[in-house]
Design an enzyme around this catalytic site. Structure first.
Site, PDB file in Angstrom:
ATOM      1  N   TYR A 151      42.501  73.922 -39.374  1.00  0.00           N
ATOM      2  CA  TYR A 151      41.373  74.695 -38.834  1.00  0.00           C
ATOM      3  C   TYR A 151      41.864  75.994 -38.209  1.00  0.00           C
ATOM      4  CZ  TYR A 151      37.092  75.572 -36.090  1.00  0.00           C
ATOM      5  OH  TYR A 151      35.955  76.128 -35.540  1.00  0.00           O
ATOM      6  N   ASP A 152      42.836  75.868 -37.274  1.00  0.00           N
ATOM      7  CA  ASP A 152      43.289  77.054 -36.525  1.00  0.00           C
ATOM      8  C   ASP A 152      43.874  78.109 -37.470  1.00  0.00           C
ATOM      9  OD1 ASP A 152      42.823  75.092 -34.680  1.00  0.00           O
ATOM     10  OD2 ASP A 152      44.702  75.323 -33.585  1.00  0.00           O
ATOM     11  N   PRO A 280      44.253  71.784 -26.217  1.00  0.00           N
ATOM     12  CA  PRO A 280      44.556  72.841 -25.253  1.00  0.00           C
ATOM     13  C   PRO A 280      44.164  72.433 -23.832  1.00  0.00           C
ATOM     14  CG  PRO A 280      42.795  73.508 -26.763  1.00  0.00           C
ATOM     15  CD  PRO A 280      43.193  72.141 -27.173  1.00  0.00           C
TER      16      PRO A 280
HETATM   17  N1  NAD Z   1      30.119  74.964 -32.280  1.00  0.00           N
HETATM   18  C1  NAD Z   1      31.170  75.522 -31.708  1.00  0.00           C
HETATM   19  O1  NAD Z   1      31.437  75.272 -30.525  1.00  0.00           O
HETATM   20  C2  NAD Z   1      32.034  76.488 -32.482  1.00  0.00           C
HETATM   21  C3  NAD Z   1      33.132  77.054 -31.824  1.00  0.00           C
HETATM   22  C4  NAD Z   1      33.944  77.940 -32.519  1.00  0.00           C
HETATM   23  C5  NAD Z   1      33.658  78.276 -33.820  1.00  0.00           C
HETATM   24  N2  NAD Z   1      32.601  77.705 -34.440  1.00  0.00           N
HETATM   25  C6  NAD Z   1      32.368  78.065 -35.845  1.00  0.00           C
HETATM   26  O2  NAD Z   1      30.999  78.240 -36.102  1.00  0.00           O
HETATM   27  C7  NAD Z   1      30.684  77.753 -37.408  1.00  0.00           C
HETATM   28  C8  NAD Z   1      29.548  76.746 -37.319  1.00  0.00           C
HETATM   29  O3  NAD Z   1      29.971  75.658 -36.496  1.00  0.00           O
HETATM   30  P1  NAD Z   1      28.992  74.472 -36.105  1.00  0.00           P
HETATM   31  O4  NAD Z   1      29.347  74.043 -34.742  1.00  0.00           O
HETATM   32  O5  NAD Z   1      27.603  74.833 -36.423  1.00  0.00           O
HETATM   33  O6  NAD Z   1      29.527  73.338 -37.076  1.00  0.00           O
HETATM   34  P2  NAD Z   1      28.752  72.439 -38.146  1.00  0.00           P
HETATM   35  O7  NAD Z   1      29.736  71.491 -38.689  1.00  0.00           O
HETATM   36  O8  NAD Z   1      27.503  71.888 -37.539  1.00  0.00           O
HETATM   37  O9  NAD Z   1      28.337  73.511 -39.230  1.00  0.00           O
HETATM   38  C9  NAD Z   1      29.157  73.915 -40.283  1.00  0.00           C
HETATM   39  C10 NAD Z   1      28.336  73.906 -41.540  1.00  0.00           C
HETATM   40  O10 NAD Z   1      29.156  74.334 -42.631  1.00  0.00           O
HETATM   41  C11 NAD Z   1      28.891  73.472 -43.740  1.00  0.00           C
HETATM   42  N3  NAD Z   1      30.080  73.495 -44.605  1.00  0.00           N
HETATM   43  C12 NAD Z   1      31.308  72.985 -44.368  1.00  0.00           C
HETATM   44  N4  NAD Z   1      32.130  73.214 -45.402  1.00  0.00           N
HETATM   45  C13 NAD Z   1      31.392  73.910 -46.315  1.00  0.00           C
HETATM   46  C14 NAD Z   1      31.681  74.430 -47.598  1.00  0.00           C
HETATM   47  N5  NAD Z   1      32.890  74.302 -48.161  1.00  0.00           N
HETATM   48  N6  NAD Z   1      30.686  75.060 -48.252  1.00  0.00           N
HETATM   49  C15 NAD Z   1      29.449  75.206 -47.718  1.00  0.00           C
HETATM   50  N7  NAD Z   1      29.125  74.723 -46.502  1.00  0.00           N
HETATM   51  C16 NAD Z   1      30.095  74.090 -45.813  1.00  0.00           C
HETATM   52  C17 NAD Z   1      28.618  72.127 -43.136  1.00  0.00           C
HETATM   53  O11 NAD Z   1      27.928  71.255 -43.989  1.00  0.00           O
HETATM   54  C18 NAD Z   1      27.811  72.525 -41.902  1.00  0.00           C
HETATM   55  O12 NAD Z   1      26.449  72.596 -42.173  1.00  0.00           O
HETATM   56  C19 NAD Z   1      31.971  77.191 -37.979  1.00  0.00           C
HETATM   57  O13 NAD Z   1      32.561  78.150 -38.819  1.00  0.00           O
HETATM   58  C20 NAD Z   1      32.833  76.945 -36.770  1.00  0.00           C
HETATM   59  O14 NAD Z   1      34.193  77.050 -37.061  1.00  0.00           O
HETATM   60  C21 NAD Z   1      31.784  76.815 -33.794  1.00  0.00           C
END
Ligand code: NAD
Length: 317
Positions: A151-152, A280
């Site tokens: 991920y990171d 962390p």
């Molecule tokens: N929620 C947080 O606290 C947070 C913090 C930092 C970064 N983010 C980033 O924000 C974004 C959304 O996070 P979230 O919390 O809503 O997570 P989430 O898991 O609810 O949403 C991610 C979505 O991406 C979809 N997905 C995953 N792989 C895929 C692929 N290969 N093709 C198409 N769709 C795909 C999943 O089905 C899901 O609907 C992510 O990129 C995450 O890294 C979130």
């Protein structure tokens, strides 16, 4: 009179059926835009967007962003990627592919269309930081071979790709580094601290603290975060980021547990377990850049945001 179709955009949200993505789709529709929600439903669900289906301005497409996509849109928010350790470690190779191949595919599309593209990056690019709070100029302290690295490092590589597409091809990029965000539609089984604590409290189970609970986190309510993403997208082409988006108010994990117990009225006791590897110890955003460039700062404090989140989680008990 303003003709509404002239300002109506067709906006693509990858990961639009996930936690943050579903709120973003809702807000974009609320502003009168058309939304193309692209998601492979790995961690996202149709329930998250069921209230949007039937709206003629909303379209859902089941698609994996690791494969190219050819559509016509005016803006792209690239959120597709599992975000919680349980989910991104389930298939770590696919996680890296989603970040890296997903970024290449979406950037290629933005390049072809000449449109703005925003990347949902993460505070995880700072790893286990040795600088507090973390400003955007800090390069991070990341283990490249650990269990969180898919991920990171995937997200770090995606940022590199965004900046290289910008420098090399002139793509209009926006990079948001999102810190811990919570709210309704978080995945109930994501193992993240807010959802874990709420579900444990609602079920009357003991609340599990990893370590002694003294590690700190800052928690941003989803509505604030979506405001920040949309404010970043609305900036001129000279604003690329990265911009930290999060709530700088720090709480220890133990304080969070106590607030959840108080809000749910649960009688749960707190129990301690070993810390997972690479967890962390402290994470806190420096949001000076978001304040000055976007005029953005979070408004909703933890006590206020916990109430609708707890209400949402009642359905899983
Ligand atoms: N929620 C947080 O606290 C947070 C913090 C930092 C970064 N983010 C980033 O924000 C974004 C959304 O996070 P979230 O919390 O809503 O997570 P989430 O898991 O609810 O949403 C991610 C979505 O991406 C979809 N997905 C995953 N792989 C895929 C692929 N290969 N093709 C198409 N769709 C795909 C999943 O089905 C899901 O609907 C992510 O990129 C995450 O890294 C979130």
């Amino acid at each position: 009179m303003t003709r509404s179709y002239s300002i109506r955009k067709r906006v693509m949200v990858t990961g639009g059926a996930g936690f943050l993505g579903s709120h973003l789709c809702e807000r974009l529709l609320g502003q009168g835009h058309e939304v193309l929600c692209v998601d492979n439903l790995f961690t996202g669900t149709k329930q998250n967007i069921e209230h949007l289906i039937g709206n003629p301005a909303f379209e859902f497409m089941r698609h994996d962003v690791t494969f190219p996509l050819f559509v016509e849109v005016d803006e792209i928010y690239n959120l597709a990627c599992p975000a919680s350790p349980i989910h991104y470690q389930h298939d770590p190779v696919q996680t890296t592919k989603t970040s890296v191949h997903g970024a290449i595919n979406m950037l290629g599309l933005a390049k072809r269309l000449g449109c703005k593209i925003l990347q949902a990056s993460t505070s995880e690019v700072y790893g286990d930081p040795v600088v507090h709070p973390q400003g955007e100029d800090y390069w991070g302290h990341v283990n490249p071979i650990g269990t969180r690295s898919c991920y990171d490092e995937g997200k770090r590589c995606a940022e590199t790709l965004f900046f290289d597409y910008h420098r090399q091809h002139g793509v209009k990029i926006k990079v948001a580094r999102i810190f811990n965000t919570y709210g309704p539609r978080m995945h109930p089984a994501d193992g993240r601290v807010v959802s874990n604590f709420i579900l444990q409290a609602l079920r009357g189970e003991p609340i599990t603290l990893y370590g002694d609970g003294s590690q700190t986190r800052s928690f941003c309510y989803v509505d604030d975060l979506i405001d920040g993403l949309m404010a970043l997208m609305a900036t001129g082409d000279d604003v690329t980021g990265p911009v930290n988006l999060g709530n700088p108010n720090e709480f220890t994990i133990r304080e969070l547990a106590e607030k959840v117990v108080a809000r749910t009225g649960a009688g749960s006791e707190l129990v301690m377990k070993d810390l997972p590897s690479d967890d962390p110890k402290q994470r806190q955003p420096d949001i000076g850049r978001a304040r000055s460039v976007l005029g953005w700062e979070p408004r909703i404090q933890l006590e206020e945001g916990l109430t609708p989140t707890i209400d949402y989680f009642q359905r899983f008990v």
